[in-house]
Design an enzyme around this catalytic site. Structure first.
Site, PDB file in Angstrom:
ATOM      1  CE  LYS A   1      -4.460   0.934   0.351  1.00 50.33           C
ATOM      2  NZ  LYS A   1      -5.573   0.004   0.038  1.00 50.33           N
TER       3      LYS A   1
HETATM    4  N1  GLU Z   1      -7.106   0.382  -3.223  1.00 46.80           N
HETATM    5  C1  GLU Z   1      -7.920  -0.775  -3.433  1.00 46.80           C
HETATM    6  C2  GLU Z   1      -7.923  -1.654  -2.200  1.00 46.80           C
HETATM    7  O1  GLU Z   1      -7.711  -1.221  -1.118  1.00 46.80           O
HETATM    8  C3  GLU Z   1      -7.549  -1.505  -4.695  1.00 46.80           C
HETATM    9  C4  GLU Z   1      -6.226  -2.156  -4.703  1.00 46.80           C
HETATM   10  C5  GLU Z   1      -5.814  -2.701  -6.048  1.00 46.80           C
HETATM   11  O2  GLU Z   1      -6.636  -2.702  -6.953  1.00 46.80           O
HETATM   12  O3  GLU Z   1      -4.670  -3.119  -6.158  1.00 46.80           O
HETATM   13  O4  GLU Z   1      -8.219  -2.811  -2.247  1.00 46.80           O
END
Ligand code: GLU
Length: 476
Positions: free
Chosen positions: A107
């Site tokens: 993240k």
């Molecule tokens: N930000 C989204 C999540 O928390 C999508 C993550 C992604 O598609 O890699 O799952």
């Protein structure tokens, strides 16, 4: 607002992880290895804006590399800090394992209020941030693949992909370095709606099981159920839109930054969204009655509560007052570890974040595969499929006509049957299948083990089990 006895977001995720691990038989030391974040990179960089250098702080945390690339969004928010990105990266590991996307968890975030910058400035900032991450392989098609999150969307992803391509001009797979791109820049149909769509599919699946509905003191279908949504961003909007327009749910409460709207008869989500776009808030919107203290609406009577905004919004201070029978965590970490225990005692069923909002990463997986295969889904088979269906329809009509049957196939049936699946239909079908399968694996644990009384622990057990298996397969 949040009770001071509350642990940090990262600690809250760890506590939930520990609760599950206590019920597992794992090789010594492995639980600790899986729990910790492998690495968190902090970058501070300057961008010249409005005649001065502005310094920004960003992060990319890699939680687990048991599978690569690692995956997870990048958020733009003033609340971004190391604790938060690490908690979110850990959740990504478990989310990816639960829905069987072949990724580790990661993240990122940039500590910025995107509303304070114009488009050109945001592009400069995003490109510079991308440069800093890409030169360390923290954006890379086979190492680390970001996606949108709070405060970012297709536009930012397009800038990131373009910046990566400029730095890697000969990489044929460059567009797979990030997902959530616009359709005309390597994206996939249905990615924008994906997380909200996944919330809808999750609820539909929950309501297919009478035993599960009964656990939440609910009966029947989604039709007529009272739903309160917190946050009408990309996830909350799509979830509320699909639930109200396709399943007959009533959106009786909408909580936004400036306050909330309530209307027991249900609100038109598109009208509210339109209002927000023009008025910068929900105040004055004729769809519902305005409530200044929006957070209080979380405590209103309803069947289903959909927190789709920030982490930690249901905490020790308000958990006791929550009246919803079912909470579906569209946001990451909206219920703290302490609140989770209180709600469980009250008999509230919680569909946990790592499952509920996994629609985004699921469709990101499809986009990544599309980018690596360099072909749109359905391109090879759609017309062939239509041709075969046409053959069958023609033959049926011929045989029925010959037998003198007055009823030929209806026009609507023929039209629907003949239509081959395009990319959007295939993406939705793949997402629905994923959400059903993941729910099945969670519910199996939930119902088959006497020591598991909630879906969150069940979800952790499934995903930690899968991560453990992949560590074992590597000989660790
Ligand atoms: N930000 C989204 C999540 O928390 C999508 C993550 C992604 O598609 O890699 O799952």
């Amino acid at each position: 607002m949040i009770n001071t006895k509350e642990p940090s977001f990262r600690d809250s995720v760890n506590l939930m992880f520990d609760r599950a691990v206590a019920k597992m038989d794992m090789p010594p030391g492995l639980a600790e290895k899986i729990k910790v974040c492998n690495a968190t990179y902090t970058v501070r960089f300057g961008v010249r804006l409005r005649g001065a250098i502005h310094t920004f702080t960003g992060y990319r945390s890699v939680h687990s590399e048991h599978m690569e690339p690692v995956k997870g969004g990048i958020r733009y928010s003033m609340g971004v800090n190391q604790d938060e990105v690490e908690a979110l990266a850990a959740l990504m590991t478990f989310k990816c394992a639960l829905v069987e996307t072949p990724f580790g968890g990661s993240k990122g975030g940039l500590c910025i209020d995107p509303r304070e910058y114009n488009e050109h400035e945001l592009e400069q900032i995003t490109r510079r941030f991308t440069y800093e991450l890409a030169k360390r392989d923290l954006i890379h098609p086979s190492q680390n693949v970001p996606a949108p999150d709070m405060g970012t969307g297709e536009r930012e992803m397009a800038w990131m992909a373009d910046q990566y391509r400029r730095m890697n001009t000969t990489d044929i797979n460059a567009s797979a370095c990030v997902t959530g791109k616009p359709l005309n820049a390597g994206g996939i149909a249905g990615r924008v709606e994906a997380t909200g769509r996944g919330v809808q599919y999750a609820l539909q699946e929950f309501f297919r099981h009478p035993e599960d509905r009964a656990a939440a003191n609910l009966s029947g279908t989604l039709d007529g159920k009272k739903v309160i949504v917190q946050g009408l961003g990309n996830v909350g909007y799509h979830a509320a839109h699909f639930l109200s327009t396709e399943d007959g749910a009533l959106i009786t409460g909408i909580i936004e930054r400036d306050g909330a709207l309530v209307n027991e008869a249900g609100m038109n989500i598109d009208e509210v969204r339109n209002w927000i776009a023009h008025n910068d808030g929900v105040k004055g919107c004729p769809e519902g009655e305005f409530v200044e203290n929006g957070a209080l609406v979380l405590e209103n009577d309803c069947d289903i509560l959909v927190p789709a905004a920030l982490e930690g919004v249901i905490h020790l201070g308000n958990a006791e007052n929550i009246k919803a029978k079912l909470i579906i965590e569209a946001a990451n970490g909206p219920v703290t570890a302490g609140a989770d225990q209180i709600l469980q005692k009250k008999g509230v069923v919680i569909i946990p974040d790592m499952y509920a909002n996994a629609g985004g990463v699921t469709v990101s997986y499809f986009e990544w595969v599309k980018n690596l295969s360099h072909i749109r889904f359905g391109r090879m088979q759609r017309r062939q499929e239509e041709g075969r269906h046409q053959l069958l329809v023609d033959e049926l009509n011929r045989v029925m006509g010959k037998a003198g049957l007055p009823e030929v196939l209806s026009d609507t049936f023929t039209e629907r049957y003949l239509k081959g699946a395009g990319e959007l239909e295939l993406v939705r079908s793949g997402l629905d299948d994923t959400m059903r399968a993941a729910y099945g694996s969670m519910r199996e644990v939930w119902h088959s083990r006497n020591d598991v009384s909630d879906l969150r622990v069940a979800a952790y057990l499934v995903s930690i089990g899968r991560v453990t298996d992949s560590y074992k397969a590597k000989g660790l």
